[in-house]
Every structure is written in structure tokens, then in C-alpha cells.
Design a protein around this motif. Sequence first.
Motif, short mmCIF file in Angstrom:
data_model
loop_
_atom_site.label_atom_id
_atom_site.label_comp_id
_atom_site.label_asym_id
_atom_site.label_seq_id
_atom_site.Cartn_x
_atom_site.Cartn_y
_atom_site.Cartn_z
N TYR A 175 6.35 -22.58 7.03
CA TYR A 175 7.69 -23.00 6.60
C TYR A 175 8.67 -21.82 6.64
CZ TYR A 175 11.38 -24.69 3.50
OH TYR A 175 12.59 -25.02 2.97
N LEU A 176 8.26 -20.70 6.08
CA LEU A 176 9.15 -19.51 6.02
C LEU A 176 9.46 -19.00 7.41
CD1 LEU A 176 7.39 -17.63 3.09
CD2 LEU A 176 9.76 -18.45 3.06
N ASN A 177 8.48 -19.10 8.31
CA ASN A 177 8.63 -18.52 9.64
C ASN A 177 9.60 -19.31 10.52
OD1 ASN A 177 7.58 -16.13 10.80
ND2 ASN A 177 6.56 -17.39 12.33
N GLN A 178 10.00 -20.51 10.08
CA GLN A 178 10.98 -21.28 10.85
C GLN A 178 12.31 -20.55 10.93
OE1 GLN A 178 11.16 -25.15 9.03
NE2 GLN A 178 9.06 -25.64 9.58
N ASN A 179 12.72 -19.92 9.83
CA ASN A 179 14.03 -19.26 9.78
C ASN A 179 13.95 -17.77 9.49
OD1 ASN A 179 15.62 -21.66 10.14
ND2 ASN A 179 14.94 -22.22 8.08
N ASN A 180 12.72 -17.24 9.40
CA ASN A 180 12.53 -15.83 9.05
C ASN A 180 11.38 -15.29 9.88
OD1 ASN A 180 14.21 -15.78 6.38
ND2 ASN A 180 12.87 -17.58 6.25
N GLU A 181 11.15 -14.01 9.74
CA GLU A 181 9.98 -13.41 10.38
C GLU A 181 8.99 -13.00 9.29
OE1 GLU A 181 8.63 -9.59 13.07
OE2 GLU A 181 10.76 -9.89 12.66
N VAL A 182 7.88 -13.71 9.22
CA VAL A 182 6.83 -13.33 8.26
C VAL A 182 5.95 -12.26 8.92
CG1 VAL A 182 4.86 -14.10 6.89
CG2 VAL A 182 6.87 -15.59 7.16
N LEU A 183 5.89 -11.08 8.30
CA LEU A 183 5.17 -9.96 8.89
C LEU A 183 3.66 -10.09 8.70
CD1 LEU A 183 7.58 -7.14 7.65
CD2 LEU A 183 7.47 -8.13 9.94
N THR A 184 3.25 -10.81 7.68
CA THR A 184 1.83 -10.88 7.29
C THR A 184 1.25 -12.28 7.55
OG1 THR A 184 2.60 -11.38 5.06
CG2 THR A 184 2.00 -9.08 5.51
N LEU A 205 -10.25 -3.69 11.43
CA LEU A 205 -9.52 -2.50 10.98
C LEU A 205 -10.26 -1.85 9.83
CD1 LEU A 205 -5.92 -4.06 10.80
CD2 LEU A 205 -6.77 -2.53 12.59
N SER A 206 -10.06 -0.53 9.67
CA SER A 206 -10.62 0.12 8.48
C SER A 206 -9.72 -0.22 7.29
CB SER A 206 -10.67 1.63 8.67
OG SER A 206 -9.36 2.17 8.60
N ASP A 207 -10.24 -0.07 6.10
CA ASP A 207 -9.43 -0.38 4.92
C ASP A 207 -8.20 0.53 4.83
OD1 ASP A 207 -11.25 -2.33 4.40
OD2 ASP A 207 -12.00 -1.50 2.52
N ALA A 208 -8.37 1.79 5.26
CA ALA A 208 -7.23 2.71 5.24
C ALA A 208 -6.15 2.25 6.23
CB ALA A 208 -7.69 4.13 5.57
N GLU A 209 -6.59 1.74 7.38
CA GLU A 209 -5.62 1.23 8.38
C GLU A 209 -4.89 0.00 7.83
OE1 GLU A 209 -7.77 2.55 12.59
OE2 GLU A 209 -8.42 0.70 11.59
N ILE A 210 -5.64 -0.88 7.15
CA ILE A 210 -5.01 -2.08 6.56
C ILE A 210 -3.95 -1.66 5.55
CG2 ILE A 210 -5.40 -4.04 5.01
CD1 ILE A 210 -8.21 -4.32 6.32
N ARG A 211 -4.31 -0.73 4.69
CA ARG A 211 -3.37 -0.32 3.64
C ARG A 211 -2.11 0.31 4.25
NH1 ARG A 211 -1.38 3.83 1.09
NH2 ARG A 211 -0.68 3.53 -1.07
N LYS A 212 -2.29 1.20 5.22
CA LYS A 212 -1.13 1.87 5.81
C LYS A 212 -0.22 0.85 6.51
CE LYS A 212 0.61 5.47 8.77
NZ LYS A 212 1.76 4.63 9.07
N ARG A 213 -0.84 -0.04 7.29
CA ARG A 213 -0.04 -1.04 7.99
C ARG A 213 0.73 -1.90 7.00
NH1 ARG A 213 -3.22 -5.99 9.85
NH2 ARG A 213 -3.17 -6.09 7.56
N ASP A 214 0.06 -2.32 5.93
CA ASP A 214 0.71 -3.21 4.97
C ASP A 214 1.83 -2.50 4.21
OD1 ASP A 214 -0.97 -5.14 5.87
OD2 ASP A 214 -2.10 -5.40 4.01
N ILE A 215 1.62 -1.24 3.85
CA ILE A 215 2.69 -0.50 3.16
C ILE A 215 3.89 -0.33 4.10
CG2 ILE A 215 3.32 1.75 2.15
CD1 ILE A 215 1.52 0.06 0.31
N ASP A 216 3.61 -0.03 5.38
CA ASP A 216 4.71 0.09 6.35
C ASP A 216 5.46 -1.23 6.48
OD1 ASP A 216 4.12 2.74 6.78
OD2 ASP A 216 3.05 2.41 8.67
N TRP A 217 4.71 -2.33 6.56
CA TRP A 217 5.36 -3.65 6.64
C TRP A 217 6.20 -3.93 5.40
CZ3 TRP A 217 0.65 -6.92 8.72
CH2 TRP A 217 0.73 -7.01 10.12
N MET A 218 5.66 -3.56 4.24
CA MET A 218 6.42 -3.83 3.02
C MET A 218 7.74 -3.04 3.02
SD MET A 218 5.52 -3.61 -0.99
CE MET A 218 4.14 -4.73 -0.94
N LYS A 219 7.67 -1.80 3.49
CA LYS A 219 8.90 -0.98 3.54
C LYS A 219 9.91 -1.60 4.50
CE LYS A 219 6.77 3.37 2.20
NZ LYS A 219 6.02 4.53 2.70
#
Length: 138
Positions: free
Chosen positions: A25-34, A50-64
Motif C-alpha cells: 500500500y505504501l509503495n503505491q505513492n512512496n518508496e519503501v526502502l525495506t 548478508l552478515s549481521d554487520a552488513e545488515i545493520r550498516k545497510r539498515d542504518i544507512d537506509w534510515m538516515k
Amino acid sequence: MKIYFSGSIRGGRENVEIYRELIEYLNQNNEVLTKHIGDKDLSVDGQTELSDAEIRKRDIDWMKEADLVIAETSNPSLGVGYELAYAEKINKPVLILHNKRTKLSAMINGTEYFKDINYYSSIEEARHILGEKVQNYL
Ligand SMILES: O=c1[nH]c(=O)n([C@H]2C[C@H](O)[C@@H](COP(=O)(O)O)O2)cc1CO
């Protein structure tokens, strides 16, 4: 608008269908990164490619990068709780959706930063809340 959707993975995948419908639903008018959070093939093991460290870094970057964090908190998850605290730390706007069946943690409900906490009882109601509120964050 870029949205960081937060939902349980290793905390349990019982609500994956709800995540999937809300992300769609959100992705119809927005870009959901996750978008992977709504993937029915993603098990409680998480993203093992992915390693857990890679997951965390990617997710923090996406959140920013995101304009808004939307967290579905009905299924308790350490990762979702961590992400909410991180969003508070970097001053990222947060909208919370929580199923009326359970009580939200005091550590979230009792945090003044989380002002937009929405209780719902059906997926239609959850979609309606997002339809009304997400545009306010533009
Ligand atoms: O594989 C993963 N991929 C991933 O993006 N996450 C992030 C996004 C979710 O909002 C959150 C879920 O945390 P948890 O796995 O503790 O339930 O953590 C978490 C995992 C596994 O912990």
C-alpha cells in the motif's frame, strides 16, 4: 517520500502478511526502502546472504536516507525496538502502528518522542490510518 518500514524478523514472522500488505500500500505513492520485511519467503533466520554487520550498516544507512520511519510493533522484536531508539537518536520522524490486541511496551509508549502511535484492529483500519497520516509528513 522514502519510507523505512520496520517490522519483526528474528522476533517472529507471524505478522508477515500484515507487513506485506502495508508495504504494498505504501509503495503505491512512496518508496519503501525495506521491502524485504514483507517478503513471505524471508524466514525467522533473517537475511542469511548478508552478515549481521552488513545488515545493520545497510539498515542504518537506509534510515538516515528515509524521510519517515513506520514501525509495526505488534510482534515484539529487539531489532524494531533498536530501530525506534535509533530514529529518536537521529531525530527521524516516526509513525507507529500497533494492533489493539496487545499492549505496547512502556519503553516505546512512555517515550515522549513517539507521539504518533496508532492502534488498529484490522488491516483495513491500518491502511486507512496510513492513508490519512503519511501525507502529513511530506
Ligand atoms: O535479516 C534481517 N534484516 C533486517 O533488515 N533486519 C532489521 C529490519 C527489521 O525492521 C528489524 C527486525 O529485527 P529482528 O530481526 O530483531 O526482529 O531489523 C533484521 C534482520 C534479522 O535480525
